[in-house]
Every structure is written in structure tokens, then in C-alpha cells.
Write an enzyme that holds these catalytic residues in place. Structure first.
Site, PDB file in Angstrom:
ATOM      1  N   HIS A  43     -34.959  -8.667  27.290  1.00 60.61           N
ATOM      2  CA  HIS A  43     -35.527  -9.489  26.218  1.00 60.61           C
ATOM      3  C   HIS A  43     -34.805 -10.829  26.142  1.00 60.61           C
ATOM      4  CE1 HIS A  43     -37.676  -6.033  23.913  1.00 60.61           C
ATOM      5  NE2 HIS A  43     -38.478  -6.666  24.753  1.00 60.61           N
ATOM      6  N   HIS A  75     -35.164  -1.385  29.597  1.00 60.49           N
ATOM      7  CA  HIS A  75     -35.447  -0.550  28.422  1.00 60.49           C
ATOM      8  C   HIS A  75     -36.022   0.815  28.799  1.00 60.49           C
ATOM      9  CE1 HIS A  75     -35.984  -4.841  27.203  1.00 60.49           C
ATOM     10  NE2 HIS A  75     -35.190  -4.459  26.233  1.00 60.49           N
ATOM     11  N   CYS A  97     -31.503   1.019  32.098  1.00 58.39           N
ATOM     12  CA  CYS A  97     -30.073   1.083  31.781  1.00 58.39           C
ATOM     13  C   CYS A  97     -29.605   2.540  31.794  1.00 58.39           C
ATOM     14  CB  CYS A  97     -29.837   0.474  30.401  1.00 58.39           C
ATOM     15  SG  CYS A  97     -28.146   0.700  29.790  1.00 58.39           S
ATOM     16  N   HIS A 125     -40.915  -0.672  19.948  1.00 57.60           N
ATOM     17  CA  HIS A 125     -39.975  -1.302  20.883  1.00 57.60           C
ATOM     18  C   HIS A 125     -40.067  -0.564  22.227  1.00 57.60           C
ATOM     19  CE1 HIS A 125     -36.169  -2.400  22.785  1.00 57.60           C
ATOM     20  NE2 HIS A 125     -36.090  -3.414  21.928  1.00 57.60           N
ATOM     21  N   GLU A 127     -37.935   0.331  24.462  1.00 62.49           N
ATOM     22  CA  GLU A 127     -36.967   1.411  24.648  1.00 62.49           C
ATOM     23  C   GLU A 127     -37.387   2.652  23.869  1.00 62.49           C
ATOM     24  OE1 GLU A 127     -32.471   2.681  23.374  1.00 62.49           O
ATOM     25  OE2 GLU A 127     -32.778   0.564  23.863  1.00 62.49           O
ATOM     26  N   THR A 163     -30.376   2.611  21.517  1.00 65.18           N
ATOM     27  CA  THR A 163     -29.018   2.223  21.917  1.00 65.18           C
ATOM     28  C   THR A 163     -28.483   1.006  21.184  1.00 65.18           C
ATOM     29  OG1 THR A 163     -29.907   0.919  23.756  1.00 65.18           O
ATOM     30  CG2 THR A 163     -29.251   3.194  24.237  1.00 65.18           C
ATOM     31  N   CYS A 191     -25.119   2.501  22.210  1.00 65.95           N
ATOM     32  CA  CYS A 191     -24.299   2.045  23.330  1.00 65.95           C
ATOM     33  C   CYS A 191     -22.986   1.467  22.814  1.00 65.95           C
ATOM     34  CB  CYS A 191     -25.078   0.989  24.111  1.00 65.95           C
ATOM     35  SG  CYS A 191     -24.141   0.234  25.437  1.00 65.95           S
ATOM     36  N   ASN A 221     -31.243  -6.390  19.635  1.00 68.73           N
ATOM     37  CA  ASN A 221     -29.791  -6.356  19.430  1.00 68.73           C
ATOM     38  C   ASN A 221     -29.268  -7.733  19.047  1.00 68.73           C
ATOM     39  OD1 ASN A 221     -28.007  -7.588  21.797  1.00 68.73           O
ATOM     40  ND2 ASN A 221     -29.822  -6.732  22.757  1.00 68.73           N
ATOM     41  N   SER A 263     -28.390  -9.260  26.147  1.00 69.11           N
ATOM     42  CA  SER A 263     -29.304  -9.756  27.178  1.00 69.11           C
ATOM     43  C   SER A 263     -29.043 -11.223  27.510  1.00 69.11           C
ATOM     44  CB  SER A 263     -30.761  -9.593  26.717  1.00 69.11           C
ATOM     45  OG  SER A 263     -31.066  -8.244  26.481  1.00 69.11           O
TER      46      SER A 263
END
Length: 283
Positions: A43, A75, A97, A125, A127, A163, A191, A221, A263
Site C-alpha cells: 500500500h 497482504h 508476508c 482490507h 489482508e 498484523t 507483527c 498501518n 510500506s
């Protein structure tokens, strides 16, 4: 007195993003046939443009790709997408990831063990959609404790989390969920890189006169980093590129803090630092 510019201790591209970028660039160099990512690799619109210049195209669906290689975004995707790509004769490069893959595994295990699954994250989203797919669609997505209202849950509930969510949000959902069930199993899949960046950003924002948050406006994020910084430092600005900086923002600032989403490549952070140095040197 000139302003001090400080970059947060933990900021910018994480392992999963750097890995995805390396895979994409290597694929473009090594393959003569077309190379496409399925959706934005990460992103960050500027990075997507840079990849296009390096020979990595962007497709929104497999129907747009008739040959060559398809790169699965960081994602992740639902399992059926990879199966479909392979059935079409495409070469699949999985840049999901590794930490997202851990969420996939945890979600799948909880469903197979008979738990009703809650995913703490942003509905829609990419992910989260991938996690739902690995849970065979048997999941409820909640962004906050309020989203639990009206859900019909069994007595055994499992929880995983996107995450890039905050620990505070996970804790709030779990606290609201605990009285509703007899057995609650929580797998904290936030994460570590996300938590490190959030803590470092909050710490710097508590001291800074102004905070600059660098990263895609479409990055969850990065938006969360901006929200965290704004709590401690109301003069917080979320930008994607140094061209968005306004010299007037820095008037009277003694400490200028900079952080960046997971990102955001290091080179983008350095461009912002250089631009601010130039602006503040002229004031």
C-alpha cells in the site's frame, strides 16, 4: 536556533515489504514474459509507480493477465486465487508476508478445532479478506468492541488479529468478548515490526513540536501511526511524498519528528529528511 530533525528509532519498510519488493524486482529482471502484481504489491502508490517503471505491471484481477508471472501481494490472498492462477498456466510468485502466513495458519487451525473465529481488523482490507479465505469463510470481522453487538457466537471462540492492528484495539475487543463466552483462545498475530513502529512513533511524538508521517494514504498501518502521533502531537501531518511538505509547518519548531509506515522504503524517508533540512535551513 535551527530545528532538530529526528527519525523514529523504528520506522519504514519492514521485512515482509522488503522481501516482496526484492521478489518483484528480481522477477522483472529474470523473466522475459510479462510480470504483474495482483493488486498493489504494497500500500504505497509511489512504490507501485516505481515498480511499473522497472517492468512490474499492476493488474486488479487474473482476467487481465493472459501469460507470464503473477506476483501475490504482501497482504496475501484467498487460497483459490493461487489455484486459479496456476490453472491458467501462470507462473506464481508468492510475496505474501511470512507473518501474514502465520495468521492464515492460526485462523485455519482455530476453525478446524471447532472455534467460532473472530478476526480483529478492517473489513474489506486485502489482508483481512485473505485471512477470511483461509478460515474457509467461517469468520466474523470486527474492528472494535462495538462490532460484537448482534453477533451470534458459540461458547468456544478463537481470535486472530490483522498484523497491523494496535495492541490496544486487540485488548479492547478481547475484554469485551471474554464475558460472552466460556472458552476464549487468542492468538496475538500483530507483527512485532508494527508494534515497534507504533511505540517508537508515540515516544517521539511526545517530545516533538511537529510530526511527519510518511507513507501511502491507503496504508492502514501508516494511518494508525498518524493517529497515534496526533494524540501526543496535534501538529501531525501524513504525507506520501516530500513534495507535499509545506515550509510553514515548521515555523517555530525546535524538534521535528519523522516516522514512516511499514510500506515506506528507506529512500522515501531520506527524501523527506533532505527536503525538511533544505526548508528549515532557509527559514
Amino acid at each position: 536556533m535551527s530545528a532538530t530533525i529526528r527519525v523514529a528509532e523504528h520506522a519504514g519498510a519492514c521485512y515482509g515489504v522488503n522481501r516482496a519488493l526484492e521478489l518483484a524486482r528480481r522477477c522483472a529482471l529474470e523473466h522475459e514474459e510479462p510480470v504483474h502484481t495482483l493488486g498493489p504489491l504494497i500500500h504505497n502508490p509511489i512504490v507501485v509507480e516505481e515498480l511499473a517503471e522497472q517492468g512490474v505491471g499492476l493488474s486488479q484481477s487474473l482476467d487481465e493477465i493472459d501469460r507470464g508471472s503473477v506476483i501475490i501481494r504482501s497482504h496475501g490472498v484467498v487460497p483459490q486465487v493461487i489455484e486459479d492462477a496456476q490453472a491458467r498456466g501462470l507462473s506464481v510468485v508468492d510475496a505474501t508476508c511470512p507473518y501474514v502466513k502465520k495468521v492464515h495458519k492460526a485462523a485455519s487451525n482455530l476453525v478446524h478445532e471447532g472455534y467460532d473465529l473472530i478476526i480483529v481488523g478492517e473489513s474489506g482490507h486485502p489482508e483481512v479478506e485473505g485471512i477470511v479465505g483461509h478460515a474457509e469463510g467461517k469468520a466474523h470481522v470486527v474492528a472494535s468492541p462495538q462490532d460484537l453487538d448482534g453477533l451470534t457466537l458459540g461458547k468456544r471462540v478463537g481470535v486472530v488479529v490483522q498484523t497491523t492492528q494496535t495492541a490496544a484495539n486487540l485488548s479492547a475487543v478481547v475484554a469485551a468478548l471474554a464475558p460472552l463466552v466460556s472458552e476464549l483462545r487468542v492468538v496475538n498475530t500483530i507483527c512485532a515490526a508494527t508494534s515497534e513502529r507504533q511505540r517508537a512513533a508515540a515516544s517521539l511524538a511526545s517530545e516533538a513540536d511537529i510530526m511527519i508521517v510518511v507513507g501511502g494514504k491507503n496504508s492502514g498501518n501508516t494511518r494508525r501511526l498518524a493517529q497515534i502521533c496526533h494524540v501526543a502531537c496535534p501538529k501531525t501531518h501524513h504525507i506520501e511524498d516530500a513534495a507535499e511538505l509545506d515550509r510553514s509547518w515548521f515555523d517555530g519548531a525546535r524538534l521535528i519528528g519523522i516516522t514512516a509506515g511499514a510500506s515506506t522504503p528507506q529512500a522515501h524517508i531520506e527524501r523527506v529528511v533532505s527536503a525538511i533540512e533544505h526548508m528549515t535551513a532557509q527559514s
